[in-house]
Scaffold this active site. Sequence first.
Site, PDB file in Angstrom:
ATOM      1  N   GLN A   1     -29.215  22.588  25.367  1.00 41.97           N
ATOM      2  CA  GLN A   1     -28.304  23.283  24.957  1.00 41.97           C
ATOM      3  C   GLN A   1     -28.282  24.470  25.488  1.00 41.97           C
ATOM      4  O   GLN A   1     -28.502  25.562  24.764  1.00 41.97           O
ATOM      5  CB  GLN A   1     -28.190  22.911  23.402  1.00 41.97           C
ATOM      6  CG  GLN A   1     -26.870  23.642  22.744  1.00 41.97           C
ATOM      7  CD  GLN A   1     -25.586  22.775  23.112  1.00 41.97           C
ATOM      8  OE1 GLN A   1     -25.733  21.414  22.770  1.00 41.97           O
ATOM      9  NE2 GLN A   1     -24.580  23.094  23.581  1.00 41.97           N
ATOM     10  N   PHE A   2     -27.960  24.664  26.820  1.00 41.02           N
ATOM     11  CA  PHE A   2     -28.008  26.319  27.226  1.00 41.02           C
ATOM     12  C   PHE A   2     -27.175  27.171  26.524  1.00 41.02           C
ATOM     13  O   PHE A   2     -27.520  28.265  26.460  1.00 41.02           O
ATOM     14  CB  PHE A   2     -27.945  26.197  28.725  1.00 41.02           C
ATOM     15  CG  PHE A   2     -26.511  26.048  29.147  1.00 41.02           C
ATOM     16  CD1 PHE A   2     -25.640  27.517  29.369  1.00 41.02           C
ATOM     17  CD2 PHE A   2     -25.727  25.054  29.231  1.00 41.02           C
ATOM     18  CE1 PHE A   2     -24.388  27.124  29.882  1.00 41.02           C
ATOM     19  CE2 PHE A   2     -24.583  24.802  29.707  1.00 41.02           C
ATOM     20  CZ  PHE A   2     -23.805  26.156  30.037  1.00 41.02           C
ATOM     21  N   THR A   3     -25.915  26.650  25.812  1.00 42.73           N
ATOM     22  CA  THR A   3     -25.014  27.477  25.408  1.00 42.73           C
ATOM     23  C   THR A   3     -25.598  28.248  23.820  1.00 42.73           C
ATOM     24  O   THR A   3     -24.874  29.183  23.576  1.00 42.73           O
ATOM     25  CB  THR A   3     -23.819  26.862  24.964  1.00 42.73           C
ATOM     26  OG1 THR A   3     -23.981  25.686  24.032  1.00 42.73           O
ATOM     27  CG2 THR A   3     -23.203  26.170  25.995  1.00 42.73           C
TER      28      THR A   3
END
Length: 147
Positions: A80-82
């Site tokens: 989950q890069f966000t």
Amino acid sequence: MRALLQRVSSAQVTVDGQVVGRIDPAAHGVPHGLVALVGVTHSDTEATAKALADKAWRLRILDGERSAADLHAPILVVSQFTLYADTRKGRRPSWSAAAPGVIAEPLVDVFARALRELGATVATGRFGAHMHIDLVNDGPVTLLLEL
């Protein structure tokens, strides 16, 4: 490295209409499992990933103030890069704090592998894919771990 942990009674990840990862705590004889949404930044290392996995595995947020380690609860790991979005300015998030895929993917894999080495049953999403995550958050309990 960050992990957003959610205590769940069930969870699954679907990519292109196909389930690629699923946990069913009841099938393991436990009331809860965890979903770990994992974000990686530029300075993270394998040691960071292993330490974060250990923290998630031993954190006492399940039934009766027990940990996933205590109950042998399953964990669904999803990249989950966000989690590294910077929303302080304007209306468009900046992703500059998120590590690029060539750095992040191996470290998410280390995180999942470290959990398995600790004894966890681990399911995963698919790195870089557009994923649909269905989960039933129990409590609700959602915590942000950061190392």
